[in-house]
Design an enzyme around this catalytic site. Structure first.
Site, mmCIF file in Angstrom:
data_model
loop_
_atom_site.group_PDB
_atom_site.id
_atom_site.type_symbol
_atom_site.label_atom_id
_atom_site.label_comp_id
_atom_site.label_asym_id
_atom_site.label_seq_id
_atom_site.Cartn_x
_atom_site.Cartn_y
_atom_site.Cartn_z
ATOM 1 N N HIS A 1 0.864 -1.179 0.000
ATOM 2 C CA HIS A 1 0.000 0.000 0.000
ATOM 3 C C HIS A 1 0.901 1.229 0.000
ATOM 4 O O HIS A 1 1.765 1.387 0.851
ATOM 5 C CB HIS A 1 -0.919 0.033 1.219
ATOM 6 C CG HIS A 1 -1.878 1.189 1.175
ATOM 7 N ND1 HIS A 1 -3.124 1.094 0.602
ATOM 8 C CD2 HIS A 1 -1.761 2.463 1.623
ATOM 9 C CE1 HIS A 1 -3.732 2.269 0.689
ATOM 10 N NE2 HIS A 1 -2.924 3.114 1.303
ATOM 11 N N CYS A 2 0.698 2.102 -0.984
ATOM 12 C CA CYS A 2 1.551 3.283 -1.159
ATOM 13 C C CYS A 2 0.778 4.534 -0.758
ATOM 14 O O CYS A 2 -0.216 4.892 -1.402
ATOM 15 C CB CYS A 2 2.015 3.381 -2.609
ATOM 16 S SG CYS A 2 3.057 4.822 -2.933
ATOM 17 N N ILE A 3 1.256 5.222 0.283
ATOM 18 C CA ILE A 3 0.558 6.437 0.720
ATOM 19 C C ILE A 3 0.703 7.552 -0.303
ATOM 20 O O ILE A 3 -0.132 8.460 -0.359
ATOM 21 C CB ILE A 3 1.076 6.921 2.092
ATOM 22 C CG1 ILE A 3 2.561 7.322 2.012
ATOM 23 C CG2 ILE A 3 0.854 5.862 3.161
ATOM 24 C CD1 ILE A 3 3.054 8.064 3.232
ATOM 25 N N ASN B 1 -3.281 4.598 -2.577
ATOM 26 C CA ASN B 1 -3.866 3.426 -3.210
ATOM 27 C C ASN B 1 -2.933 2.245 -2.999
ATOM 28 O O ASN B 1 -1.739 2.420 -2.727
ATOM 29 C CB ASN B 1 -4.053 3.694 -4.716
ATOM 30 C CG ASN B 1 -4.956 2.659 -5.394
ATOM 31 O OD1 ASN B 1 -5.576 1.839 -4.736
ATOM 32 N ND2 ASN B 1 -5.013 2.721 -6.712
#
Length: 283
Positions: free
Chosen positions: A125-127, A131
């Site tokens: 999960h990439c802040i 997303n």
């Protein structure tokens, strides 16, 4: 599948940084070094603008694309002879079942605590894109990072090159305004180039191994357990470096830099090393 838009502070920070770097590169670095109306200035401005547009375009798609949802009707077929890999729980040996989503997990799918659902071929999960990076948007995320690295290094070269102009002439014209722009740009570009370069190298390694970030960390443990038991661990989805590349980036090398995804399939089943072994035995 598109995701609904919502405000995200990290995304706002990224967009602001992109805008600042673009404006300072075009109207300060290129203008000071070559002059925007000169042939070299126009050429560099066009090339850098193209890189910036591709970066922004791929970044937007990575944000808006749903990484992949598990169909509610998904049910693993344990009797499917064409699919020898059925991932099981570490404890108990049962097929993986998500208690929070109340459905079975396809191979390589994992539950994201932030998104609160299972994601197909989840990487992380990439802040910074607000997303998950998963099956449907992994390629476009990788392509964005590649364009961003090239653009940052290009801007850094233009920054350094523009410092070779006559400093006395520049000081008389602009005072301390350019100095501030250079300091802020340097503080952005140097760490960004390093961080994004490391990230790009990491994902090149993962793609060549056909692993996700999660699978890499799981594989380290699996390798340790295999060696402890006197066995050799091999990642089941590693089908060879070139095949791994085409699995992620597409069959045509000319499309590797484009956000195309028609080759990725459903995300419920993936080619494995066992498929290659079976096809070789048939021959």
């Amino acid at each position: 599948m598109k995701r609904p838009l919502s405000f995200s502070l990290p995304v706002t920070v990224v967009v602001s940084a992109i805008l600042y770097i673009y404006l300072s590169t075009i109207f300060v670095f290129i203008d000071r070094w070559f002059g925007l109306m000169s042939s070299p200035g126009i050429m560099n401005a066009v090339v850098f603008t193209a890189l910036a547009l591709m970066s922004v375009f791929n970044y937007a798609i990575a944000i808006l694309t749903d990484p992949g949802r598990v169909p509610p009707s998904f049910m693993p077929d344990i009797e499917d002879s064409d699919n020898p890999v059925h991932e099981i729980k570490r404890k108990g040996g049962d097929l993986r079942f998500c208690q929070k989503c109340s459905h079975f997990k396809p191979p390589r799918a994992h539950h994201c605590r932030v998104c609160r659902r299972c994601v197909l071929r989840m990487d992380h999960h990439c802040i910074w894109i607000s997303n998950c990076v998963g099956h449907a948007n992994y390629k476009v995320f990788f392509v964005f990072v590649a364009y961003a690295v090239i653009a940052c290094i290009y801007s850094l070269v233009l920054l350094v090159g523009s410092l070779t102009v006559d400093p006395q002439k520049d000081e008389l014209q602009s005072g301390d305004s350019f100095r501030t722009i250079y300091v802020i740009s340097g503080l952005l570009l140097v760490p960004l180039s390093v961080a994004l370069g490391v990230l790009l190298g990491w994902h090149v390694y993962l793609i060549l191994q056909n692993k996700t970030t999660i699978e890499y960390h799981e594989g380290v443990r699996a390798m340790w357990l295999a060696e402890k038991g006197g066995h050799v661990y091999k990642h089941p989805y590693d089908v060879g470096a070139y095949e791994n590349l085409t699995t992620v980036l597409g069959p045509s090398i000319f499309c590797w830099g484009c956000p195309t995804s028609g080759h990725i399939g459903s995300g419920l089943r993936f080619r494995t090393a066992y498929d290659s072994m079976n096809s070789a035995s048939v021959r």
